[in-house]
Design a protein around this motif. Structure first.
Motif, PDB file in Angstrom:
ATOM      1  N   GLY A   1      23.536 -17.236 -43.121  1.00 57.66           N
ATOM      2  CA  GLY A   1      23.183 -17.107 -41.458  1.00 57.66           C
ATOM      3  C   GLY A   1      22.272 -16.104 -40.989  1.00 57.66           C
ATOM      4  O   GLY A   1      22.372 -15.020 -40.174  1.00 57.66           O
TER       5      GLY A   1
ATOM      6  N   ALA B   1      22.026 -30.346 -34.291  1.00 53.83           N
ATOM      7  CA  ALA B   1      21.166 -29.145 -34.243  1.00 53.83           C
ATOM      8  C   ALA B   1      20.048 -29.040 -34.571  1.00 53.83           C
ATOM      9  O   ALA B   1      19.418 -28.002 -35.274  1.00 53.83           O
TER      10      ALA B   1
ATOM     11  N   ASP C   1      17.901 -17.879 -37.658  1.00 48.31           N
ATOM     12  CA  ASP C   1      18.289 -18.678 -37.064  1.00 48.31           C
ATOM     13  C   ASP C   1      17.033 -20.082 -36.645  1.00 48.31           C
ATOM     14  O   ASP C   1      18.006 -20.924 -35.494  1.00 48.31           O
TER      15      ASP C   1
ATOM     16  N   THR D   1      23.420 -22.637 -35.628  1.00 53.12           N
ATOM     17  CA  THR D   1      25.029 -23.085 -34.846  1.00 53.12           C
ATOM     18  C   THR D   1      24.568 -25.047 -34.192  1.00 53.12           C
ATOM     19  O   THR D   1      23.457 -25.118 -34.439  1.00 53.12           O
ATOM     20  N   GLU D   2      25.347 -25.664 -34.834  1.00 54.93           N
ATOM     21  CA  GLU D   2      25.935 -26.533 -34.172  1.00 54.93           C
ATOM     22  C   GLU D   2      26.645 -26.451 -32.554  1.00 54.93           C
ATOM     23  O   GLU D   2      26.640 -27.537 -32.661  1.00 54.93           O
TER      24      GLU D   2
ATOM     25  N   GLN E   1      25.276 -13.720 -38.262  1.00 53.70           N
ATOM     26  CA  GLN E   1      25.068 -13.909 -36.868  1.00 53.70           C
ATOM     27  C   GLN E   1      26.038 -13.014 -35.869  1.00 53.70           C
ATOM     28  O   GLN E   1      25.256 -12.574 -34.857  1.00 53.70           O
TER      29      GLN E   1
ATOM     30  N   TYR F   1      26.731 -24.391 -29.891  1.00 57.62           N
ATOM     31  CA  TYR F   1      26.256 -24.424 -28.940  1.00 57.62           C
ATOM     32  C   TYR F   1      24.857 -24.207 -28.854  1.00 57.62           C
ATOM     33  O   TYR F   1      23.783 -23.821 -29.927  1.00 57.62           O
TER      34      TYR F   1
ATOM     35  N   PRO G   1      21.179 -22.274 -28.612  1.00 55.35           N
ATOM     36  CA  PRO G   1      20.772 -20.967 -29.329  1.00 55.35           C
ATOM     37  C   PRO G   1      19.958 -20.182 -28.045  1.00 55.35           C
ATOM     38  O   PRO G   1      19.999 -21.034 -26.991  1.00 55.35           O
TER      39      PRO G   1
ATOM     40  N   ASP H   1      29.368 -15.437 -40.898  1.00 54.50           N
ATOM     41  CA  ASP H   1      29.641 -15.526 -39.209  1.00 54.50           C
ATOM     42  C   ASP H   1      29.135 -13.842 -39.027  1.00 54.50           C
ATOM     43  O   ASP H   1      29.159 -13.921 -37.695  1.00 54.50           O
TER      44      ASP H   1
END
Length: 313
Positions: A145, A162, A148, A280-281, A76, A283, A285, A73
């Motif tokens: 991470g 995603a 993108d 990411t699932e 990212q 939100y 990007p 995390d």
């Protein structure tokens, strides 16, 4: 576990450097700080979060399960912070900043050059970072991470969070098996049970698909070598010592399909699906990443429509 305190972004950078280096002393050298100072920062970070992040031993340091989660995390978070800083400093409404894209080798060959041209023409402020490797390593980079976007292989086209479906393709036998099949264009999958094959290792989606297809017929493929190089697999097949299984598009990039002995596999047809996945699932990007994702879809459709990416639909 007590409530975590406020974490300094600089401490996250230091933590990433330590995990990457696998050693406090090596990380300290790269960061140009003393090892005791870096060790103290890591202790402060563990105190702030209330969990142990690193296991120290005679051979260096390794992340704990909590440390592995933080490392993924933090990658990212730090990259997003850096992009935000650049966007604020540069101002303007034009899309800009780096976008890291991971492409398996069989996808990169036709897609990467066209995607570079598209991005340069449509969004010159975006700095593409293209990573090409075998599918297993690309997936690891995405989970860590470091990317993108990544092209991922699937055995079906079911919708997933995603992910945006990109294309599907059939797989072909490449090489001249001995004895050779009766058909010049097709070969039944069960007929291949004794044919020596070179494929990527067990982490590869291609290997998984091949193993499962044979297993469905109660068979085990004759894998004589694990080869983590597309070009090497084709060169081995061209020498006639073993065969491989690949999509038609990449075979055309490396020689004449007829001379290589390319045959469509049937009974059953081997088909895989490709999607473009975001990191990411939870939100959407950032705009630059979404733009490149849409560009990948647009470029793929154009290449297929113009006949410049054979074998995909």
């Amino acid at each position: 576990m007590r409530e975590a305190g406020v974490v300094d972004i600089a401490h996250l950078r230091d933590f990433i450097a330590v995990v990457d280096a696998g050693s406090l002393s090596r990380a300290a050298g790269g960061l140009h700080v003393s090892q005791p100072a870096l060790s103290q920062r890591m202790a402060q970070l563990e105190t702030q979060l209330g969990v142990q992040l690193l296991v120290r031993g005679p051979r260096g340091v390794l992340p704990t399960p909590a440390g592995t989660t933080l490392y993924r995390d933090a990658q990212q978070l730090v990259r997003q912070f850096d992009r935000l800083s650049r966007d604020v400093a540069e101002g303007g409404n034009r899309l800009r900043g780096p976008v890291a894209v991971g492409l398996p080798t069989t996808v990169a060959a036709p897609l990467a050059p066209a995607l570079f041209s598209w991005t340069k023409a449509r969004h010159p402020g975006i700095h593409l970072q293209l990573f090409e490797s075998m599918s297993g390593y690309i997936h690891e980079l995405l989970l860590a991470g470091r990317l993108d976007l990544a092209a991922v292989f699937r055995e079906d086209d079911a919708p997933r969070a995603a992910e945006v479906p990109l294309y599907s393709e059939e797989l072909y036998l490449v090489g001249q098996p001995d004895p050779r099949p009766d058909s010049a264009e097709e070969v039944p999958l069960p007929w291949l049970r004794a044919v020596p094959l070179v494929t990527p290792g067990a982490r590869s989606n291609l290997r998984t698909l091949v193993d499962r297809a044979f297993a469905a017929h109660g068979l085990v493929p004759t894998i004589v070598a694990d080869v983590e190089s597309l070009g090497t697999m084709i060169r081995i097949a061209a020498r006639g010592e073993a065969c491989t299984i690949l999509p038609l598009s990449v075979v055309r990039e490396h020689g004449n399909p007829h001379e290589l002995g390319v045959r469509r596999i049937v009974g059953p047809v081997l088909r895989r699906h490709v999607a473009i996945r975001t990191a990411t699932e939870v939100y959407e990007p950032r705009e630059a990443v979404a733009a490149v994702r849409d560009g990948i879809v647009e470029v793929t459709r154009r290449l297929a429509g113009e006949g410049r990416w054979p074998g995909i639909s």
